[in-house]
Motif scaffolding. Structure first.
Motif, PDB file in Angstrom:
ATOM      1  N   LYS A  66       0.837  -1.198   0.000  1.00  0.00           N
ATOM      2  CA  LYS A  66       0.000   0.000   0.000  1.00  0.00           C
ATOM      3  C   LYS A  66       0.877   1.256   0.000  1.00  0.00           C
ATOM      4  N   SER A  67       1.893   1.240   0.879  1.00  0.00           N
ATOM      5  CA  SER A  67       2.778   2.385   0.984  1.00  0.00           C
ATOM      6  C   SER A  67       3.564   2.595  -0.310  1.00  0.00           C
ATOM      7  N   LEU A  68       3.998   1.475  -0.903  1.00  0.00           N
ATOM      8  CA  LEU A  68       4.727   1.548  -2.173  1.00  0.00           C
ATOM      9  C   LEU A  68       3.842   2.200  -3.236  1.00  0.00           C
ATOM     10  N   TRP A  69       2.585   1.781  -3.265  1.00  0.00           N
ATOM     11  CA  TRP A  69       1.631   2.332  -4.226  1.00  0.00           C
ATOM     12  C   TRP A  69       1.404   3.814  -3.968  1.00  0.00           C
ATOM     13  N   LEU A  70       1.244   4.193  -2.672  1.00  0.00           N
ATOM     14  CA  LEU A  70       1.042   5.604  -2.337  1.00  0.00           C
ATOM     15  C   LEU A  70       2.255   6.442  -2.759  1.00  0.00           C
ATOM     16  N   THR A  71       3.449   5.853  -2.595  1.00  0.00           N
ATOM     17  CA  THR A  71       4.661   6.564  -2.994  1.00  0.00           C
ATOM     18  C   THR A  71       4.668   6.799  -4.500  1.00  0.00           C
ATOM     19  N   VAL A  72       4.286   5.748  -5.259  1.00  0.00           N
ATOM     20  CA  VAL A  72       4.232   5.889  -6.711  1.00  0.00           C
ATOM     21  C   VAL A  72       3.218   6.963  -7.097  1.00  0.00           C
ATOM     22  N   VAL A  73       2.042   6.939  -6.452  1.00  0.00           N
ATOM     23  CA  VAL A  73       1.015   7.944  -6.739  1.00  0.00           C
ATOM     24  C   VAL A  73       1.542   9.331  -6.413  1.00  0.00           C
ATOM     25  N   PHE A  74       2.157   9.462  -5.225  1.00  0.00           N
ATOM     26  CA  PHE A  74       2.659  10.761  -4.776  1.00  0.00           C
ATOM     27  C   PHE A  74       3.708  11.302  -5.746  1.00  0.00           C
ATOM     28  N   VAL A  75       4.670  10.459  -6.119  1.00  0.00           N
ATOM     29  CA  VAL A  75       5.745  10.906  -7.006  1.00  0.00           C
ATOM     30  C   VAL A  75       5.187  11.215  -8.393  1.00  0.00           C
ATOM     31  N   PHE A  76       4.315  10.327  -8.902  1.00  0.00           N
ATOM     32  CA  PHE A  76       3.813  10.515 -10.252  1.00  0.00           C
ATOM     33  C   PHE A  76       2.909  11.750 -10.328  1.00  0.00           C
ATOM     34  N   ALA A  77       1.963  11.852  -9.403  1.00  0.00           N
ATOM     35  CA  ALA A  77       0.978  12.942  -9.492  1.00  0.00           C
ATOM     36  C   ALA A  77       1.616  14.286  -9.164  1.00  0.00           C
ATOM     37  N   SER A  78       2.460  14.344  -8.112  1.00  0.00           N
ATOM     38  CA  SER A  78       2.932  15.657  -7.706  1.00  0.00           C
ATOM     39  C   SER A  78       4.193  16.078  -8.453  1.00  0.00           C
ATOM     40  N   ALA A  79       5.103  15.136  -8.742  1.00  0.00           N
ATOM     41  CA  ALA A  79       6.355  15.537  -9.396  1.00  0.00           C
ATOM     42  C   ALA A  79       6.274  15.380 -10.906  1.00  0.00           C
ATOM     43  N   LEU A 217      15.301  14.697 -11.448  1.00  0.00           N
ATOM     44  CA  LEU A 217      15.597  15.414 -10.211  1.00  0.00           C
ATOM     45  C   LEU A 217      14.348  15.588  -9.350  1.00  0.00           C
ATOM     46  N   THR A 218      13.222  15.951  -9.984  1.00  0.00           N
ATOM     47  CA  THR A 218      12.007  16.126  -9.177  1.00  0.00           C
ATOM     48  C   THR A 218      11.542  14.779  -8.624  1.00  0.00           C
ATOM     49  N   THR A 219      11.725  13.706  -9.408  1.00  0.00           N
ATOM     50  CA  THR A 219      11.353  12.382  -8.906  1.00  0.00           C
ATOM     51  C   THR A 219      12.159  12.039  -7.656  1.00  0.00           C
ATOM     52  N   LEU A 220      13.481  12.256  -7.732  1.00  0.00           N
ATOM     53  CA  LEU A 220      14.332  11.899  -6.595  1.00  0.00           C
ATOM     54  C   LEU A 220      14.028  12.765  -5.380  1.00  0.00           C
ATOM     55  N   ALA A 265      13.915   1.373   4.323  1.00  0.00           N
ATOM     56  CA  ALA A 265      14.888   2.369   3.867  1.00  0.00           C
ATOM     57  C   ALA A 265      15.785   1.787   2.780  1.00  0.00           C
ATOM     58  N   THR A 266      16.157   0.506   2.941  1.00  0.00           N
ATOM     59  CA  THR A 266      17.008  -0.140   1.933  1.00  0.00           C
ATOM     60  C   THR A 266      16.300  -0.190   0.587  1.00  0.00           C
ATOM     61  N   VAL A 267      14.998  -0.492   0.609  1.00  0.00           N
ATOM     62  CA  VAL A 267      14.234  -0.492  -0.638  1.00  0.00           C
ATOM     63  C   VAL A 267      14.306   0.894  -1.284  1.00  0.00           C
ATOM     64  N   MET A 268      14.194   1.950  -0.444  1.00  0.00           N
ATOM     65  CA  MET A 268      14.255   3.313  -0.993  1.00  0.00           C
ATOM     66  C   MET A 268      15.633   3.615  -1.572  1.00  0.00           C
ATOM     67  N   ILE A 269      16.699   3.149  -0.882  1.00  0.00           N
ATOM     68  CA  ILE A 269      18.046   3.381  -1.408  1.00  0.00           C
ATOM     69  C   ILE A 269      18.178   2.733  -2.777  1.00  0.00           C
ATOM     70  N   VAL A 270      17.668   1.497  -2.894  1.00  0.00           N
ATOM     71  CA  VAL A 270      17.796   0.782  -4.165  1.00  0.00           C
ATOM     72  C   VAL A 270      17.011   1.523  -5.261  1.00  0.00           C
ATOM     73  N   VAL A 271      15.770   1.915  -4.941  1.00  0.00           N
ATOM     74  CA  VAL A 271      14.959   2.628  -5.931  1.00  0.00           C
ATOM     75  C   VAL A 271      15.656   3.927  -6.336  1.00  0.00           C
ATOM     76  N   GLY A 272      16.100   4.710  -5.315  1.00  0.00           N
ATOM     77  CA  GLY A 272      16.792   5.959  -5.599  1.00  0.00           C
ATOM     78  C   GLY A 272      18.065   5.733  -6.385  1.00  0.00           C
ATOM     79  N   GLY A 273      18.808   4.668  -6.029  1.00  0.00           N
ATOM     80  CA  GLY A 273      20.056   4.347  -6.727  1.00  0.00           C
ATOM     81  C   GLY A 273      19.811   4.030  -8.189  1.00  0.00           C
ATOM     82  N   VAL A 274      18.768   3.232  -8.461  1.00  0.00           N
ATOM     83  CA  VAL A 274      18.452   2.878  -9.848  1.00  0.00           C
ATOM     84  C   VAL A 274      18.114   4.134 -10.657  1.00  0.00           C
ATOM     85  N   PHE A 275      17.274   4.998 -10.053  1.00  0.00           N
ATOM     86  CA  PHE A 275      16.914   6.243 -10.725  1.00  0.00           C
ATOM     87  C   PHE A 275      18.162   7.087 -10.994  1.00  0.00           C
ATOM     88  N   SER A 276      19.067   7.167  -9.993  1.00  0.00           N
ATOM     89  CA  SER A 276      20.266   7.978 -10.158  1.00  0.00           C
ATOM     90  C   SER A 276      21.127   7.465 -11.301  1.00  0.00           C
TER      91      SER A 276
END
Lengths: 288, 298
Positions: A66-79, A217-220, A265-276
């Motif tokens: 659920k949180s992962l989905w909310l994060t995707v919604v938040f990043v996609f809709a707002s950024a 940049l806005t995504t990260l 947090a590790t999941v976020m590091i991996v996601v952020g790392g891939v994006f970077s």
């Protein structure tokens, strides 16, 4: 000492700081996510190795997807959509605005971005509160507004983050639009292209590098938004606006499951790392 | 503020500001009026949340809703100006921001020098790592940082927090400083070298004086980031007498915020003022509002 090594000496403090406080937390995050570290109690001092236990817990926990989905919604809709589209629109409008309107508009939009994040969060909280400015305005036209922070928390935090962050995209796109050669758009206009066609076939292709940079940049930046959501809704009601940073914080400090929070947090590091990596590869900036 | 940039851009492309821009339609006049109107409406939407802070701080009976104060008062400001509530947290914020700003600038200048001046085998990889570091959502991983700080016995330590904040802003600072340093011509240092100056002497006497505005921009960039940071001190500093304004203002919000909106707004304004001032200063130094946003543009 060889010459090459001597020349690298001034890099030493930077390497030490980055190794301890940037690489350190990343390595610690990977390590800690395999332990059952707690905030207090016996496993706080002597955490046990539990292998993939936390990750198995993540998959079994309904809050995580659920949180992962909310994060995707938040990043996609707002950024991705909100800040980028509105930022580009504002940059375009600024170019055809008269001088006083232009300076007022850019000052006001940039002000929301320059404010310290906690102040911006209070301002957004007051705006969307049941007794806040938005509902007062709606009442003025005879509409009884809902309690935005409670009934539509994601909408409120998405709009708040668009308000907070659009200035960045606006500035990036202002610079990009200024670089578009006027002859190109004029030629397209002579060929009978209308405004939308010129935007789609001339302007956007010319500024595509700025678009991809800005998207990454806005995504990260949006991926790591904590304060805005924490102050406005606290991740609630329940976990209805708990994006990954909020969920990690709650698991670790509210429910004292540091190991579990570390796995998030590790999941976020991996996601952020891939994006970077995608960003750096796509951009291939001049490093020489 | 940001308008200066668009004007500069207009000059560069050889147009008068306001001349037909690529996005205007076929009927320039009507389109232009519409553009100005749309812009004003968007501006009003953006203004309302910010304006609430300003007006509520001056309102004796402030509510959560924006409204013109019936009686303008400075009572909200005088009520919060006590050492425990305001001055100590602001001082702590200053110590955190100045400390991390100073450390970051010194370390970044030292690191940028070899990266800018020598072709080193690993320089490229180092810069890529730095760039990677600028992207990593490090504030999103405060949970592992917390447990690392527990292990290092640095929890609730101001110096520990200062060094952590310095490290997190270091990648961006190195990147910016190197770009500023690249624009200082090497020929000037070569003259110093032939007179027997060492690389470090050349850096201090020749390069640094020439890139003073750049160093100022980097320092302000780090200072502003640290000043506004809430999450890092919120997690790493536990005792109230060490917490900076961002955290104590949040505690105030939790304790009195639901009654004393005017005071909350006044406190917010007092705390935001230095950042707003520094932002204007940066735009003056660098001649454009882009210094902070543009620096991030790879």
């Amino acid at each position: 000492m060889s010459r090459g090594a001597a020349r690298a000496v001034p890099l030493a403090p930077a390497v030490a700081l980055l190794a301890l406080f940037m690489l350190g937390p990343v390595v610690w995050s990977f390590y800690g996510s395999f332990t059952n570290t707690a905030l207090t109690g016996p496993t706080a001092a002597n955490p046990e190795w539990i292998g993939l236990g936390n990750y198995a817990g993540l998959l079994a926990d309904p809050d995580f997807p659920k949180s992962l989905w909310l994060t995707v919604v938040f990043v996609f809709a707002s950024a991705v959509v909100g800040q980028n589209v509105l930022g580009l629109a504002l940059a375009g409008l600024l170019r055809s605005a008269v001088r006083p309107v232009r300076s007022i508009a850019s000052t006001v939009v940039v002000a929301a971005w320059v404010l310290p994040e906690i102040v911006a969060a209070f301002a957004a909280y007051a705006f969307f509160h049941a007794d806040g400015t938005l509902n007062a305005m709606l009442a003025g036209i005879g509409v009884t507004g809902p309690d935005w922070l409670y009934s539509t928390p994601m909408l409120a935090v998405v709009l708040a983050n668009i308000w907070r962050g659009t200035a960045f995209s606006m500035m990036v796109y202002s610079a990009a639009l200024a670089e578009v050669p006027p002859d190109l758009t004029e030629a397209a206009q002579l060929d009978g292209a209308n405004g939308a066609q010129r935007l789609a076939w001339v302007t956007l292709p010319v500024i595509r590098r700025s678009i991809s940079t800005n998207l990454m940049l806005t995504t990260l930046q949006t991926l790591s938004v904590f304060t805005l959501i924490y102050v406005m809704t606290g991740g609630g009601p329940g976990t209805d606006s708990s994006t990954l940073p909020i969920l990690a914080y709650q698991e670790a400090f509210k429910f004292a499951q540091v190991g579990y929070g570390t796995a998030i947090a590790t999941v976020m590091i991996v996601v952020g790392g891939v994006f970077s990596v995608i960003y750096i590869r796509a951009l291939r900036p001049e490093v020489d | 503020m940001a308008a200066t940039t668009t004007e500069a851009a207009a000059k560069r492309t050889g147009r008068a500001p306001g001349a037909a821009a690529p996005l205007t339609g076929p009927r320039p006049r009507a389109t232009k009026v519409a553009a100005n109107l749309v812009l004003l409406v968007i501006t009003l939407c953006f203004l309302l949340p910010t304006a609430w802070v300003v007006f509520a701080s001056l309102d004796a009976e402030a509510t959560l809703s924006f409204g013109l104060p019936e009686a303008v008062t400075t009572a909200n400001f005088s009520a919060i100006m006590t050492p425990e509530l305001t001055w100590r947290p602001l001082w702590n914020a200053f110590v955190l921001s100045f400390g991390s700003g100073a450390i970051t600038v010194v370390v970044a200048v030292l690191a940028a020098y070899p990266l800018s001046r020598y072709r080193m085998r690993f320089g490229r990889y180092f810069l890529y790592t730095v760039l990677f570091g600028t992207c990593l959502p490090i504030t999103a991983v405060m949970v592992p940082v917390y447990s690392l700080f527990v292990q290092l016995n640095l929890l609730d330590s101001l110096p520990g927090t200062v060094f952590f904040m310095a490290a997190t802003s270091l990648p961006m600072a190195i990147w910016m400083t190197k770009n500023f340093m690249d624009s200082v011509p090497v020929s000037l240092e070569e003259a110093a070298w032939t007179e027997g100056a060492s690389a470090m002497q050349a850096l201090r006497r020749v390069v640094l004086p020439l890139m003073r505005p750049g160093v100022a921009v980097v320092f302000i960039f780090v200072f502003v980031q640290a000043w506004g940071n809430f999450f890092v001190p919120f997690v790493l500093l536990l005792s109230p007498e060490k917490q900076p304004a961002a955290v104590s203002i949040f505690a105030f919000f939790g304790q009195y915020g639901s009654v004393a909106y005017g005071q909350l707004a006044a406190y917010s304004l007092l705390y935001a003022a230095p950042v707003l001032g520094l932002y204007v200063l940066v735009t003056r130094i660098s001649g454009s509002a882009f210094a902070l946003a543009g620096a991030v543009k790879g």
